[in-house]
Structures are given as C-alpha cells and as structure tokens.
Design an enzyme around this catalytic site. Structure first.
Site, PDB file in Angstrom:
ATOM      1  N   LYS A  36     -16.108  -6.682  21.918  1.00  0.00           N
ATOM      2  CA  LYS A  36     -15.309  -7.842  22.314  1.00  0.00           C
ATOM      3  C   LYS A  36     -14.291  -8.164  21.242  1.00  0.00           C
ATOM      4  O   LYS A  36     -14.679  -8.230  20.074  1.00  0.00           O
ATOM      5  CB  LYS A  36     -16.263  -9.033  22.513  1.00  0.00           C
TER       6      LYS A  36
ATOM      7  N   LYS B 262     -18.354  -8.025  17.779  1.00  0.00           N
ATOM      8  CA  LYS B 262     -17.519  -9.158  18.186  1.00  0.00           C
ATOM      9  C   LYS B 262     -16.574  -9.483  17.038  1.00  0.00           C
ATOM     10  O   LYS B 262     -17.010  -9.810  15.933  1.00  0.00           O
ATOM     11  CB  LYS B 262     -18.398 -10.361  18.521  1.00  0.00           C
TER      12      LYS B 262
HETATM   13  C1  PBG Z   1     -19.151 -17.934  21.755  1.00  0.00           C
HETATM   14  C2  PBG Z   1     -18.221 -17.236  22.684  1.00  0.00           C
HETATM   15  C3  PBG Z   1     -16.817 -17.215  22.619  1.00  0.00           C
HETATM   16  C4  PBG Z   1     -16.393 -16.441  23.704  1.00  0.00           C
HETATM   17  C5  PBG Z   1     -17.516 -16.037  24.398  1.00  0.00           C
HETATM   18  N1  PBG Z   1     -18.644 -16.519  23.731  1.00  0.00           N
HETATM   19  C6  PBG Z   1     -15.889 -17.915  21.708  1.00  0.00           C
HETATM   20  C7  PBG Z   1     -16.028 -17.756  20.265  1.00  0.00           C
HETATM   21  O1  PBG Z   1     -16.683 -16.861  19.751  1.00  0.00           O
HETATM   22  O2  PBG Z   1     -15.445 -18.599  19.584  1.00  0.00           O
HETATM   23  C8  PBG Z   1     -14.963 -16.141  24.031  1.00  0.00           C
HETATM   24  C9  PBG Z   1     -14.745 -15.523  25.376  1.00  0.00           C
HETATM   25  C10 PBG Z   1     -13.330 -15.465  25.800  1.00  0.00           C
HETATM   26  O3  PBG Z   1     -12.383 -15.720  25.037  1.00  0.00           O
HETATM   27  O4  PBG Z   1     -13.132 -15.143  26.972  1.00  0.00           O
HETATM   28  N2  PBG Z   1     -20.138 -18.636  22.431  1.00  0.00           N
END
Ligand code: PBG
Length: 324
Positions: free
Chosen positions: A249, A195
């Site tokens: 991601k 991520k």
């Molecule tokens: C964190 C989380 C995020 C997203 C999914 N889970 C945001 C972050 O890490 O700040 C983002 C998903 C998206 O942008 O579609 N719980």
C-alpha cells in the site's frame, strides 16, 4: 528467428486473438471494497473528499452490502468512525463500538460476505496517529497491546479477517497469539505489511475516516517510500509472525514492490489502490481529460500483471460492471 519470419503483430490482429493470448485479467474474485460506517440511523452521506463513496449508518450499511454481495464481490474492508476520539483510542475496542455493532449485524444479515476489519488506532485517537503517544513518540509495545484488544473485539463479533494497519513491530504475532488463545484460530490475518508513509492517504484521512493528524507525521512507523529492500523485510517478518495475506500500500506508484514480493514470497498478495489514487483518476475524468473506465481497467490490469492476487479499491463496484 527474427523479422520477417517473426511478426509479433500477428498475435494482436483482432480482439479475439488478443483475448486468447491475454496474460492477465481481472476477475470479480480479486476485488475488495472499502466501506465506512458511522453511528446513527438512516444515514447515507457522500464523503466529500471521496466522491461516490459514502458514510453509512449500520442499517444502511447492511442494505448496501447486500448489493455488494449481489455484484459478486467476495469481501469488504470496513472502517468505522467513532462517536468520540481520545488519546488512548478507547472507543476502538468498545464491545459496542461502531465496528463491533456493524460486524455483528452484518454477520447476521449478510453472512456470506467476508468482513475484513481494519485494526488500527488512527480513526480513534484525537491526534490521528496510529499509536499511543508517550513522551512525544509513538510507543510501539503499548500500541500493540491496544491492537490486540481491538482484534479480539472484532473476532468476538464475527469478523472474518483482521487487517492490522498500524505498522507497529510485532503486531501480527501479538494479534495471532491473542486470537489463538481465545479460540479464534480460524480468523485470518491480512497484514498491511508494506505500508508506506504516502501522501496519497489524504482524502481518506480528511473526510473518509476523519483521522487528520494534529501533530507530526507517520514516518516513524510507516515506511520511507524510498525503500524496497526494507519492504521485503517487513513482509518476511509478517509471514513469519503468521500473516495469511499481505498488503502492499499504496498501489499505483508501488508496482515494483508488488512485483518483488510476488517473486520472493509464496503468499497471497493484496494491493491497496488508495484514496489519493482514486481521486486522481476520478478528478481527471470529471474534468473530461481521461476516460475513467478505460484508465481504471488499465490500472487494475497493471496490478495483476505486477503479481497482485487481490485488489482493494474504491472502484470495486464499477469494475464488476466493466468486466460484465
Ligand atoms: C489506517 C489506514 C489509513 C488508510 C487505510 N488504513 C490511513 C493512514 O494510515 O493514515 C488509508 C487508505 C486510503 O488512503 O485509501 N487505519
């Protein structure tokens, strides 16, 4: 043997032959649909920053998931918006919290649909970080303790798949352990392994999860988008710690990561087509600059071609219509 004996265009001469030699296609089985749940009753409110996506109260969520199930989508990824946020994210593991209530009802009323629950602090802290702040830093091990509590509380109400997204070291192993000692060894873990600290989460944070950062950024835990060797190390560790499925991601700008992961690891790979990617396509289509359906199908096929097995996308419902 080359030209003129070899003419590659022969395999492209009409749609039927193209169908026959097509190497990758998207199936409804590949789709995971993210959904957002809020407290209250009778609520279905469009999310400003994510057009055509909604905040649902639990009752409306149940109705909507029946439609999702009827479309053949196998799983949803559930995010909750709590009533109150605090520095310790204490609502996140409340046995009667928003996710816990929803999962409990969903498993009663739409039992077949798989529920993947996002396990993170970011929607529950008042500062928007995915962890506990101690002396100005995000404290890894204290955060992992909270993540364990959240995961257990989700499993206790029937979550099928736990998806830890906090990017804390050791989170997968710690969660696997607490699930196993509590007799939840059947609950899967789908780790957000690679991520990245991306600028594409903004629409999600702004109105989706309402988890805007009040201080700093997430670069001490989410990955530097310049790195791909490190992404392989993250994935390797998560597999070692017990992840059943790994996530890359964001998706569209990270196909090289998907491709490498496919080559290096023999594990199901999901790619998250995040909120910023969704709004880029949706906004351009609203302006009449691109054909939304055509571009979506090109993006999704690209994910498959790179090697993804599963795709988390806000377009999941539309795609089921496009692929008939
Ligand atoms: C964190 C989380 C995020 C997203 C999914 N889970 C945001 C972050 O890490 O700040 C983002 C998903 C998206 O942008 O579609 N719980």
């Amino acid at each position: 043997m080359g030209f003129p004996n070899r003419r590659l265009r022969r395999l492209r001469k009409n749609e039927n032959i193209r169908r026959m030699v097509r190497e990758n296609r998207i199936s409804v089985d590949d789709l995971i649909y993210p959904m957002f749940v809020v407290h209250g009753e009778g609520i279905k409110e469009e999310i400003n920053s994510l057009p055509n996506n909604y905040h649902f109260s639990v009752d409306c969520l149940v109705e909507e998931t029946k439609k999702v199930q009827d479309l053949g989508i196998p799983a949803i990824l559930l995010f909750g918006i709590p009533q109150k946020k605090d520095p310790l994210a204490s609502e996140s593991y409340n046995p009667n919290g928003i996710i816990q209530q929803s999962v409990f009802k969903l498993k009663k009323q739409v039992p077949e649909l798989l529920i993947i629950s996002d396990v993170c602090l970011s929607g529950y802290t008042d500062h928007g970080h995915s962890g506990i702040i101690e002396n100005g830093i995000i404290h890894n091990d204290m955060t992992v303790e909270i993540l364990r509590k959240i995961a257990l509380s989700h499993a206790e109400v029937g979550s099928d798949i736990i998806a830890p997204s906090a990017m804390m070291d050791g989170q997968i192993g710690a969660i696997r352990n607490i699930l196993d000692v509590n007799n939840f060894s059947d609950v899967n873990i789908m780790g957000y392994s690679a991520k990245f600290a991306s600028n594409l989460y903004e629409p999600f944070r702004k109105d989706g999860a309402k988890s805007n950062l009040t201080i700093g950024d997430k670069k001490t835990y989410q990955m530097d988008f310049a790195n791909s060797n490190e992404a392989m190390r993250e994935i390797a560790l998560d597999i070692e710690e017990g992840a059943d499925i790994i996530i890359v991601k964001p998706g569209m700008f990270y196909l090289d990561i998907v491709y490498r992961a496919r080559a290096e690891f023999d594990i199901p790979i999901a790619v998250y087509n995040v909120s910023g990617e969704y709004v880029m396509i949706n906004s351009a289509a609203q302006l009449g600059k691109i054909n939304e359906e055509a571009v979506i199908m090109e993006v999704m096929t690209g994910f498959k071609r790179a090697g993804a097995d599963l795709i988390i996308t806000y377009y999941a419902k539309e795609i089921t219509q496009y692929i008939g």
